[in-house]
Design a protein around this motif. Structure first.
Motif, mmCIF file in Angstrom:
data_model
loop_
_atom_site.group_PDB
_atom_site.id
_atom_site.type_symbol
_atom_site.label_atom_id
_atom_site.label_comp_id
_atom_site.label_asym_id
_atom_site.label_seq_id
_atom_site.Cartn_x
_atom_site.Cartn_y
_atom_site.Cartn_z
ATOM 1 N N THR A 146 -7.558 -11.466 -8.666
ATOM 2 C CA THR A 146 -8.781 -11.927 -7.913
ATOM 3 C C THR A 146 -8.634 -10.509 -6.890
ATOM 4 N N PRO A 147 -9.760 -10.366 -6.039
ATOM 5 C CA PRO A 147 -9.767 -9.299 -5.049
ATOM 6 C C PRO A 147 -8.612 -9.591 -4.151
ATOM 7 N N GLU A 148 -8.304 -10.742 -3.561
ATOM 8 C CA GLU A 148 -7.282 -11.083 -2.743
ATOM 9 C C GLU A 148 -6.025 -10.474 -3.437
ATOM 10 N N GLN A 149 -5.803 -10.920 -4.538
ATOM 11 C CA GLN A 149 -4.444 -10.388 -5.238
ATOM 12 C C GLN A 149 -4.339 -9.255 -5.425
ATOM 13 N N TRP A 150 -5.359 -8.410 -5.707
ATOM 14 C CA TRP A 150 -5.565 -7.022 -5.822
ATOM 15 C C TRP A 150 -5.233 -6.340 -4.739
ATOM 16 N N HIS A 151 -5.546 -6.695 -3.576
ATOM 17 C CA HIS A 151 -5.204 -6.407 -2.071
ATOM 18 C C HIS A 151 -3.744 -6.438 -1.772
ATOM 19 N N TYR A 152 -3.035 -7.459 -2.193
ATOM 20 C CA TYR A 152 -1.647 -7.409 -1.989
ATOM 21 C C TYR A 152 -0.890 -6.769 -2.957
ATOM 22 N N ALA A 153 -1.180 -6.447 -4.232
ATOM 23 C CA ALA A 153 -0.397 -5.932 -5.113
ATOM 24 C C ALA A 153 -0.806 -4.501 -5.445
ATOM 25 N N PHE A 154 -1.902 -3.894 -5.071
ATOM 26 C CA PHE A 154 -2.471 -2.351 -5.167
ATOM 27 C C PHE A 154 -2.751 -1.901 -3.919
ATOM 28 N N ASN A 156 -2.497 -2.787 -0.276
ATOM 29 C CA ASN A 156 -2.204 -3.353 0.733
ATOM 30 C C ASN A 156 -2.477 -2.811 2.360
ATOM 31 N N THR A 157 -2.297 -1.350 2.120
ATOM 32 C CA THR A 157 -2.441 -0.525 3.097
ATOM 33 C C THR A 157 -3.713 -0.046 3.449
ATOM 34 N N PHE A 158 -4.855 -0.515 2.662
ATOM 35 C CA PHE A 158 -6.198 -0.417 2.749
ATOM 36 C C PHE A 158 -6.724 -1.609 3.791
ATOM 37 N N PRO A 243 0.850 2.399 -0.778
ATOM 38 C CA PRO A 243 0.719 1.225 -1.555
ATOM 39 C C PRO A 243 1.024 1.571 -2.828
ATOM 40 N N HIS A 244 0.849 0.458 -3.856
ATOM 41 C CA HIS A 244 0.953 0.963 -5.308
ATOM 42 C C HIS A 244 -0.085 1.822 -5.831
ATOM 43 N N LEU A 245 -1.274 1.685 -5.434
ATOM 44 C CA LEU A 245 -2.368 2.397 -5.796
ATOM 45 C C LEU A 245 -2.209 3.755 -5.039
ATOM 46 N N LEU A 246 -1.136 4.434 -5.095
ATOM 47 C CA LEU A 246 -0.869 5.653 -4.640
ATOM 48 C C LEU A 246 -1.818 6.838 -4.864
ATOM 49 N N ALA A 249 -4.656 6.674 -2.437
ATOM 50 C CA ALA A 249 -4.188 6.290 -1.048
ATOM 51 C C ALA A 249 -4.506 7.532 -0.154
ATOM 52 N N PRO A 250 -4.935 7.397 1.089
ATOM 53 C CA PRO A 250 -4.929 8.257 1.947
ATOM 54 C C PRO A 250 -3.609 9.413 1.815
ATOM 55 N N GLY A 251 -3.710 10.713 1.650
ATOM 56 C CA GLY A 251 -2.671 11.885 1.449
ATOM 57 C C GLY A 251 -2.225 11.874 0.116
ATOM 58 N N TRP A 252 -3.196 11.109 -0.946
ATOM 59 C CA TRP A 252 -2.897 11.573 -2.331
ATOM 60 C C TRP A 252 -2.761 13.046 -2.538
ATOM 61 N N GLU A 253 -3.423 13.864 -2.025
ATOM 62 C CA GLU A 253 -3.619 15.068 -2.302
ATOM 63 C C GLU A 253 -2.166 15.915 -2.234
ATOM 64 N N GLU A 254 -1.498 15.700 -0.870
ATOM 65 C CA GLU A 254 -0.048 15.903 -0.821
ATOM 66 C C GLU A 254 0.728 15.300 -2.188
#
Length: 273
Positions: A146-154, A156-158, A243-246, A249-254
């Motif tokens: 679910t969107p809520e489960q995705w937020h926790y697993a993938f 969570n810093t967004f 988070p998991h979706l690195l 995530a912000p800073g992915w370029e580095e």
């Protein structure tokens, strides 16, 4: 593959579960701008858009790990020279398997799922994977978040709004059969689909990258996975905030640039004496 000693000119990006090659869109564009040929192969049957797999998850339910590995090895094996392999989540496992099988000049596993024998199960991972493992019937079907489960697993810093946008763009169900098989790998007799030879001295260099805020595959899993390698090969671990979706995530370029720099520095390097 041939042209030994030539620097890699191709980068192969391997996606994980709950996403497709679309999740690499930013990294692929960045590496292509640097002049590299970039391949982001889909699992067998996943050669369609996210929306199609959400509408019909049949290919997700049907795919197997040996089929995934066979397809990846076929693609990598047809290249003129060994590429850099970069995998995320389950793609990190497949990266390790390909390296173990003699493919690739160097590999980077980002927030990798564990290979066989890695038994650390942090509480955050239990919570993140509960939607799949709570019901034994999920062993035979595709299971989405679910969107809520995705937020926790993938993600969570967004913010919740940002997480929902990422969910709509990237999320697909995951293979219950593969996920359950991975979860049970340490109690099955004999090697399972996610087995690698931790004593393989001929394996190419491998870097584990871990997101410090990853709930699904926390840093302790990456450190434990790396420690299992006992061979005289280069195996290192780096951590970055995220988070998991690195890869999104912000800073992915580095992270993307550091992964490439590390791989180029270590590609083809012999085992330390």
């Amino acid at each position: 593959m041939s042209t030994a000693g030539s620097p890699p000119d191709t980068i192969v990006l391997i996606h994980g579960f709950w996403v497709t090659p679309r999740s690499w869109e930013h990294w692929a564009a960045r590496y292509e701008e640097k002049g590299y040929r970039v391949l982001a192969p889909a699992y067998p049957g996943f050669e369609v858009e996210v929306e199609a797999l959400n509408a019909d998850p049949g290919p997700i339910e049907a795919v197997t790990v040996p089929e995934i590995i066979a397809k990846l090895e076929g693609i990598v094996g047809d290249l003129d020279r060994p590429p850099i392999l970069i995998g995320h989540s389950a793609g990190g496992v497949f990266t390790q398997i390909l390296l173990d099988h003699g493919f690739g000049a160097a590999g980077v596993a980002i927030n990798s799922a564990p290979t066989e024998g890695v038994k650390r199960v942090p509480l955050s991972q239990v919570r993140a994977t509960f939607p799949v493992l709570k019901n034994p019937a999920n062993r035979h079907r595709a299971v989405g978040f679910t969107p809520e489960q995705w937020h926790y697993a993938f993600a969570n810093t967004f913010s919740e709004e940002e997480s929902r946008a990422l969910y709509d763009r990237y999320h697909i169900p995951a293979s219950g059969p593969i996920f359950w098989g991975s979860a049970l790998a340490n109690i099955h007799p004999g090697p399972d689909d996610n087995h690698v030879d931790y004593d393989n001295d001929d394996r190419a260099p491998l870097l584990f990258i871990s997101g410090t805020d990853d709930h699904l595959m926390p840093p302790s899993i990456q450190r434990s996975n790396a420690k299992h390698y006992k061979s005289a090969t280069i195996t290192e671990v780096k951590e970055y905030p995220g988070p998991h979706l690195l890869p999104a995530a912000p800073g992915w370029e580095e992270v993307a640039d550091d992964a490439l720099e590390w791989a180029l520095e270590h590609a083809g390097r012999p085992s330390p004496v």
